[in-house]
Design a protein around this motif. Structure first.
Motif, PDB file in Angstrom:
ATOM      1  N   GLY A   1       8.737  -9.627   0.323  1.00  0.00           N
ATOM      2  CA  GLY A   1      10.084 -10.009   0.019  1.00  0.00           C
ATOM      3  C   GLY A   1      10.528  -9.893  -1.288  1.00  0.00           C
ATOM      4  N   ILE A   2       9.605 -10.254  -2.288  1.00  0.00           N
ATOM      5  CA  ILE A   2      10.122 -10.066  -3.719  1.00  0.00           C
ATOM      6  C   ILE A   2      10.277  -8.626  -3.970  1.00  0.00           C
ATOM      7  CG2 ILE A   2       9.193 -10.358  -6.114  1.00  0.00           C
ATOM      8  CD1 ILE A   2       7.447 -12.695  -4.899  1.00  0.00           C
ATOM      9  N   ALA A   3       9.369  -7.757  -3.560  1.00  0.00           N
ATOM     10  CA  ALA A   3       9.615  -6.378  -3.707  1.00  0.00           C
ATOM     11  C   ALA A   3      11.072  -5.871  -3.258  1.00  0.00           C
ATOM     12  CB  ALA A   3       8.356  -5.423  -3.114  1.00  0.00           C
ATOM     13  N   PHE A   4      11.372  -6.335  -1.877  1.00  0.00           N
ATOM     14  CA  PHE A   4      12.397  -5.712  -1.436  1.00  0.00           C
ATOM     15  C   PHE A   4      13.609  -6.234  -2.029  1.00  0.00           C
ATOM     16  CE2 PHE A   4      12.834  -3.625   2.657  1.00  0.00           C
ATOM     17  CZ  PHE A   4      11.367  -3.423   3.039  1.00  0.00           C
ATOM     18  N   ALA A   5      13.515  -7.676  -2.617  1.00  0.00           N
ATOM     19  CA  ALA A   5      14.797  -8.071  -3.240  1.00  0.00           C
ATOM     20  C   ALA A   5      14.867  -7.452  -4.763  1.00  0.00           C
ATOM     21  CB  ALA A   5      14.814  -9.407  -3.599  1.00  0.00           C
ATOM     22  N   GLY A   6      13.648  -7.302  -5.315  1.00  0.00           N
ATOM     23  CA  GLY A   6      13.989  -6.723  -6.574  1.00  0.00           C
ATOM     24  C   GLY A   6      14.194  -5.159  -6.740  1.00  0.00           C
ATOM     25  N   MET A   7      13.542  -4.363  -5.738  1.00  0.00           N
ATOM     26  CA  MET A   7      13.698  -2.837  -5.997  1.00  0.00           C
ATOM     27  C   MET A   7      14.974  -2.350  -4.861  1.00  0.00           C
ATOM     28  SD  MET A   7       9.758  -1.493  -6.339  1.00  0.00           S
ATOM     29  CE  MET A   7       9.383  -1.989  -4.724  1.00  0.00           C
TER      30      MET A   7
ATOM     31  N   MET B   1      13.853   4.187   0.638  1.00  0.00           N
ATOM     32  CA  MET B   1      13.338   3.128   1.804  1.00  0.00           C
ATOM     33  C   MET B   1      12.009   3.582   2.488  1.00  0.00           C
ATOM     34  SD  MET B   1      14.235   0.010   3.555  1.00  0.00           S
ATOM     35  CE  MET B   1      15.873  -0.080   3.100  1.00  0.00           C
ATOM     36  N   LEU B   2      12.114   4.969   3.035  1.00  0.00           N
ATOM     37  CA  LEU B   2      11.047   5.285   3.722  1.00  0.00           C
ATOM     38  C   LEU B   2       9.868   5.530   2.910  1.00  0.00           C
ATOM     39  CD1 LEU B   2      12.614   8.541   5.545  1.00  0.00           C
ATOM     40  CD2 LEU B   2      11.989   6.096   6.683  1.00  0.00           C
ATOM     41  N   PRO B   3       9.824   5.731   1.582  1.00  0.00           N
ATOM     42  CA  PRO B   3       8.454   5.693   1.122  1.00  0.00           C
ATOM     43  C   PRO B   3       8.058   4.339   0.548  1.00  0.00           C
ATOM     44  CG  PRO B   3       9.888   7.348  -0.137  1.00  0.00           C
ATOM     45  CD  PRO B   3      10.711   6.736   0.828  1.00  0.00           C
ATOM     46  N   THR B   4       9.077   3.435   0.574  1.00  0.00           N
ATOM     47  CA  THR B   4       8.635   2.031   0.521  1.00  0.00           C
ATOM     48  C   THR B   4       8.007   1.402   1.554  1.00  0.00           C
ATOM     49  OG1 THR B   4      10.466   1.735  -1.107  1.00  0.00           O
ATOM     50  CG2 THR B   4       9.568  -0.246  -0.113  1.00  0.00           C
ATOM     51  N   MET B   5       8.643   1.982   2.840  1.00  0.00           N
ATOM     52  CA  MET B   5       7.956   1.064   4.059  1.00  0.00           C
ATOM     53  C   MET B   5       6.631   1.817   4.489  1.00  0.00           C
ATOM     54  SD  MET B   5      10.125  -0.835   5.254  1.00  0.00           S
ATOM     55  CE  MET B   5       9.579  -1.023   6.853  1.00  0.00           C
ATOM     56  N   GLY B   6       6.230   2.855   3.755  1.00  0.00           N
ATOM     57  CA  GLY B   6       5.128   3.583   3.953  1.00  0.00           C
ATOM     58  C   GLY B   6       3.866   2.928   3.016  1.00  0.00           C
TER      59      GLY B   6
ATOM     60  N   ILE C   1       4.318  -0.367   2.001  1.00  0.00           N
ATOM     61  CA  ILE C   1       4.149  -1.474   2.632  1.00  0.00           C
ATOM     62  C   ILE C   1       2.812  -1.415   3.763  1.00  0.00           C
ATOM     63  CG2 ILE C   1       5.035  -3.222   4.297  1.00  0.00           C
ATOM     64  CD1 ILE C   1       7.695  -2.897   2.787  1.00  0.00           C
ATOM     65  N   GLY C   2       3.027  -0.456   4.489  1.00  0.00           N
ATOM     66  CA  GLY C   2       1.846  -0.248   5.441  1.00  0.00           C
ATOM     67  C   GLY C   2       0.640   0.024   4.790  1.00  0.00           C
ATOM     68  N   LEU C   3       0.464   0.658   3.379  1.00  0.00           N
ATOM     69  CA  LEU C   3      -0.915   0.812   2.875  1.00  0.00           C
ATOM     70  C   LEU C   3      -1.189  -0.033   2.205  1.00  0.00           C
ATOM     71  CD1 LEU C   3       0.022   4.505   1.503  1.00  0.00           C
ATOM     72  CD2 LEU C   3      -1.349   3.935   3.728  1.00  0.00           C
ATOM     73  N   SER C   4      -0.465  -1.307   1.681  1.00  0.00           N
ATOM     74  CA  SER C   4      -0.644  -2.039   0.787  1.00  0.00           C
ATOM     75  C   SER C   4      -1.340  -3.332   1.324  1.00  0.00           C
ATOM     76  CB  SER C   4       0.673  -2.372  -0.134  1.00  0.00           C
ATOM     77  OG  SER C   4       1.212  -1.452  -0.539  1.00  0.00           O
ATOM     78  N   GLY C   5      -1.638  -3.645   2.548  1.00  0.00           N
ATOM     79  CA  GLY C   5      -2.336  -4.718   3.002  1.00  0.00           C
ATOM     80  C   GLY C   5      -1.450  -5.853   3.230  1.00  0.00           C
ATOM     81  N   ILE C   6      -0.212  -5.525   3.487  1.00  0.00           N
ATOM     82  CA  ILE C   6       0.731  -6.504   3.827  1.00  0.00           C
ATOM     83  C   ILE C   6       0.251  -7.361   5.270  1.00  0.00           C
ATOM     84  CG2 ILE C   6       3.227  -7.435   4.077  1.00  0.00           C
ATOM     85  CD1 ILE C   6       2.239  -6.825   1.256  1.00  0.00           C
ATOM     86  N   PHE C   7       0.140  -6.514   6.300  1.00  0.00           N
ATOM     87  CA  PHE C   7       0.084  -6.852   7.659  1.00  0.00           C
ATOM     88  C   PHE C   7      -1.427  -6.777   7.987  1.00  0.00           C
ATOM     89  CE2 PHE C   7       4.470  -5.525   7.408  1.00  0.00           C
ATOM     90  CZ  PHE C   7       5.090  -6.826   7.939  1.00  0.00           C
TER      91      PHE C   7
ATOM     92  N   GLN D   1      -6.742   2.769  -0.590  1.00  0.00           N
ATOM     93  CA  GLN D   1      -7.059   1.543  -1.421  1.00  0.00           C
ATOM     94  C   GLN D   1      -6.401   1.958  -2.765  1.00  0.00           C
ATOM     95  OE1 GLN D   1     -10.818  -0.206  -1.110  1.00  0.00           O
ATOM     96  NE2 GLN D   1     -11.030   0.096   1.175  1.00  0.00           N
ATOM     97  N   ALA D   2      -6.908   3.187  -3.265  1.00  0.00           N
ATOM     98  CA  ALA D   2      -6.394   3.537  -4.730  1.00  0.00           C
ATOM     99  C   ALA D   2      -4.913   3.731  -4.747  1.00  0.00           C
ATOM    100  CB  ALA D   2      -7.510   4.824  -4.992  1.00  0.00           C
ATOM    101  N   VAL D   3      -4.285   4.341  -3.747  1.00  0.00           N
ATOM    102  CA  VAL D   3      -2.988   4.586  -3.904  1.00  0.00           C
ATOM    103  C   VAL D   3      -2.301   3.239  -3.777  1.00  0.00           C
ATOM    104  CG1 VAL D   3      -1.004   5.419  -2.678  1.00  0.00           C
ATOM    105  CG2 VAL D   3      -3.027   6.786  -2.803  1.00  0.00           C
ATOM    106  N   ALA D   4      -2.650   2.182  -2.978  1.00  0.00           N
ATOM    107  CA  ALA D   4      -2.182   1.045  -2.926  1.00  0.00           C
ATOM    108  C   ALA D   4      -2.092   0.199  -4.313  1.00  0.00           C
ATOM    109  CB  ALA D   4      -2.760   0.320  -1.871  1.00  0.00           C
ATOM    110  N   GLN D   5      -3.270   0.270  -4.889  1.00  0.00           N
ATOM    111  CA  GLN D   5      -3.300  -0.471  -6.222  1.00  0.00           C
ATOM    112  C   GLN D   5      -2.534  -0.072  -7.158  1.00  0.00           C
ATOM    113  OE1 GLN D   5      -7.664  -2.127  -6.561  1.00  0.00           O
ATOM    114  NE2 GLN D   5      -7.829  -0.470  -5.194  1.00  0.00           N
ATOM    115  N   VAL D   6      -1.988   1.078  -7.134  1.00  0.00           N
ATOM    116  CA  VAL D   6      -1.210   1.733  -8.172  1.00  0.00           C
ATOM    117  C   VAL D   6       0.406   1.106  -8.311  1.00  0.00           C
ATOM    118  CG1 VAL D   6       0.111   3.641  -9.056  1.00  0.00           C
ATOM    119  CG2 VAL D   6      -2.340   3.943  -8.163  1.00  0.00           C
TER     120      VAL D   6
END
Length: 283
Positions: free
Chosen positions: A70-76, A178-183, A185-191, A202-207
């Motif tokens: 939610g913070i990332a959505f509000a900010g970016m 929006m589309l890259p951001t949703m991608g 989110i899927g890679l970043s361990g949110i769900f 994991q390496a991409v997510a941590q960037v």
């Protein structure tokens, strides 16, 4: 009182006015509430599932992760979208025409989106407590961690939103972001824990900041035993500060330059041309 101080005060007043207008608009309130409804439904239906290797509820684990999202959505994304819309309808041009108007405008947007991000976080937490257990809400240390992750996350993402909004002129092109951001989110361990993904994921997510925002929020509200399912088996607070701080530094360096460049290019003829294109799309 110098011009900058006046602009800051005007920006704070603008933020309060925009917040009042948002809270009095049914459509804006629905846009604000709808993601919360979807997230709460997701957590409700996953509350009986467990985090791999533990007996802890996957729904409860998802809750703090969603705070970071939610913070990332509000900010970016939301700030970027607001800039693009205000650019198209001439609001930015009017702000540019007043002394330090762009500074006041940006401060107003920061106030608006920061307050809405905090309100959304608290609303989700209060609702989720009705059906989720195991969160560390009774720990002062948890609230301190939540506070510094929230502040650092907003500082890291709001300038990025300003940069994105300055680079995109057409609201219809928000899909490019929006589309890259949703991608991500899927890679970043949110769900789901990112530690079960391949090493390159994991390496991409941590960037990117989304992963670290989710990790920081999980470290605040989840039991310490849940750190075992994270990368490295710990909450990695120092790394969280370092990565979010780096993104904040990049954004704070780029945002003023990109905003000034965008403001210089704004003119009445450009606004009129965008309005004409918008009317043609609507016909």
């Amino acid at each position: 009182m110098n011009a900058t101080t006046m602009a800051v005060r005007a920006g704070l007043r603008r933020g309060v006015i925009e917040l009042r207008n948002t809270l009095s608009s049914g459509q804006d309130l629905w846009n604000f509430a709808f993601p919360t409804v979807i997230l709460m439904a997701t957590m409700f239906f996953t509350r009986g599932l467990t985090v791999p290797g533990t007996d802890f509820s996957l729904g409860a684990r998802t809750l703090p992760s969603s705070f970071g999202m939610g913070i990332a959505f509000a900010g970016m994304l939301i700030l970027a979208q607001q800039l693009i819309i205000d650019r198209e309808d001439g609001t930015l041009l009017r702000a540019k025409a007043t002394p330090n108007g762009m500074l006041g405008y940006l401060i107003g947007k920061i106030v608006l989106n920061s307050v809405l991000a905090v309100a959304g976080l608290l609303a989700q937490l209060l609702i989720a407590l009705l059906f989720l257990d195991g969160l560390r809400i009774d720990s002062p240390a948890a609230w301190v961690t939540l506070a510094w992750v929230l502040v650092l996350g907003l500082v890291a993402t709001l300038p990025l939103g300003a940069v994105i909004g300055s680079l995109i002129e057409n609201p219809r092109n928000m899909g490019l972001v929006m589309l890259p951001t949703m991608g991500l989110i899927g890679l970043s361990g949110i769900f789901y824990p990112v530690s079960v993904f391949p090493g390159w994921v994991q390496a991409v997510a941590q960037v990117f900041p989304i992963y670290w925002l989710g990790l920081g929020m999980r470290s605040a509200l989840l039991p310490d035993s849940l750190a075992a399912v994270e990368i490295g088996g710990s909450w990695r607070h120092l790394e969280t500060v370092a990565v979010l701080g780096a993104w904040a530094a990049v954004g704070l360096l780029l945002a003023p330059v990109v905003l000034r460049r965008m403001a210089r290019r704004e003119s009445g003829s450009r606004v009129a041309a965008r309005r004409e294109k918008a009317m043609q799309r609507a016909m």
